[in-house]
Design an enzyme around this catalytic site. Structure first.
Site, short mmCIF file in Angstrom:
data_model
loop_
_atom_site.label_atom_id
_atom_site.label_comp_id
_atom_site.label_asym_id
_atom_site.label_seq_id
_atom_site.Cartn_x
_atom_site.Cartn_y
_atom_site.Cartn_z
N ARG A 53 -3.92 1.20 3.07
CA ARG A 53 -2.75 1.80 2.43
C ARG A 53 -2.84 1.76 0.91
O ARG A 53 -2.34 2.66 0.23
CB ARG A 53 -1.46 1.14 2.94
N HIS A 56 -0.22 -4.04 -3.79
CA HIS A 56 0.85 -4.34 -2.83
C HIS A 56 2.02 -4.99 -3.54
O HIS A 56 1.89 -5.48 -4.67
CB HIS A 56 0.30 -5.24 -1.73
#
Length: 258
Positions: free
Chosen positions: A62, A188
């Site tokens: 991601r 993140h």
């Protein structure tokens, strides 16, 4: 005077962000909305005429996918992308896969907030009985790390995220910034929060109140010693950003059934 620019970016929404589950080291692609967030971020950065020299990501899909989509939207696909596990999301141990709102119902909102946002509280470590243990530790990407697989984390506090991130920051990212390069760090929520704590000198207590929404670029302007010369800027529509921050903060609250 500002001499270095760094853009921090929490990846676009992932499938488990959407389901309000602790994703951590489980590898998830972006949701449809997450793809759009990354593309919108790239278009915004292009409009503001950012030109990146180098991109750093974690080794989770991601984070990488977000970087690719941003660069594509900017027409800068050629910019080198460097990946490291040291930028991975915080390892949530046995909490991986669990729903935050359901946990709040079971354990109370304060306990969940402590697990999610505090600086030095480590969740219980993952072991072989956990449903995602082998999916994580049998993944070939973890044979490429600069530490043996058996020495990789089994759970982390935010403090431990910072401890494993800082050597990489100092040895690999800092020299590039000091060469005058403009850097995108696509990572993140917690790896970005840990780095913000370090750069901005945020206290152990105050870091709990720092929230980064998905897909929103954060501009840091740094001096020669890589200390901020002005407060961080979340780039984009400020009303939308505040709504996105509230959405993240509400993830650990009990859902109202009304």
């Amino acid at each position: 005077m500002s001499s270095h620019k760094l853009i921090l970016l929490r990846h676009g929404e992932g499938a488990w962000n959407k389901e309000n589950r602790f994703c951590s080291w489980v590898d998830q692609k972006l949701s449809e909305n997450g793809v759009k967030e990354a593309q919108d971020c790239g278009r915004l950065l292009k409009e503001q005429e950012y030109k990146f020299d180098l991109v750093f990501t974690s080794i989770l899909s991601r984070s990488i996918q977000t970087a690719w989509l941003v660069l594509e939207a900017m027409g800068q696909e050629w910019v080198p992308v460097v990946k490291s596990w040291r930028l991975n999301e915080r390892h949530y141990g046995t909490l991986i896969g669990l729903n935050r709102a359901e946990m709040a119902l079971q354990h109370g909102e304060e306990k969940v907030k402590l697990w999610r946002r505090s600086f030095n509280v480590t969740p219980p470590p993952i072991d072989e009985s956990h449903p995602y243990y082998f999916e994580i530790y049998n993944d070939r990407r973890y044979t490429t790390c600069d530490v043996p697989k058996e020495n990789l984390p089994r759970a982390e506090s935010l403090e431990e995220v910072l401890d494993r991130l800082l050597p990489y920051w100092d040895s690999t990212v800092v020299p590039e910034l000091k060469k005058g390069r403009t850097v995108l760090l696509s990572a993140h929520g917690n790896s970005c929060r840990a780095l913000l704590k370090h750069l901005e000198g945020i206290s152990d207590d105050d870091i709990a109140g720092v929230t980064l929404p998905t897909g929103v670029p954060v501009l840091l302007e740094l001096d020669e010693d890589l200390r901020p010369v002005k407060p961080r800027q979340l780039l984009g529509d400020q009303a939308k950003i505040q709504a996105a921050i509230k959405k993240v903060e509400d993830q650990g609250k009990v859902k109202n059934s009304n």
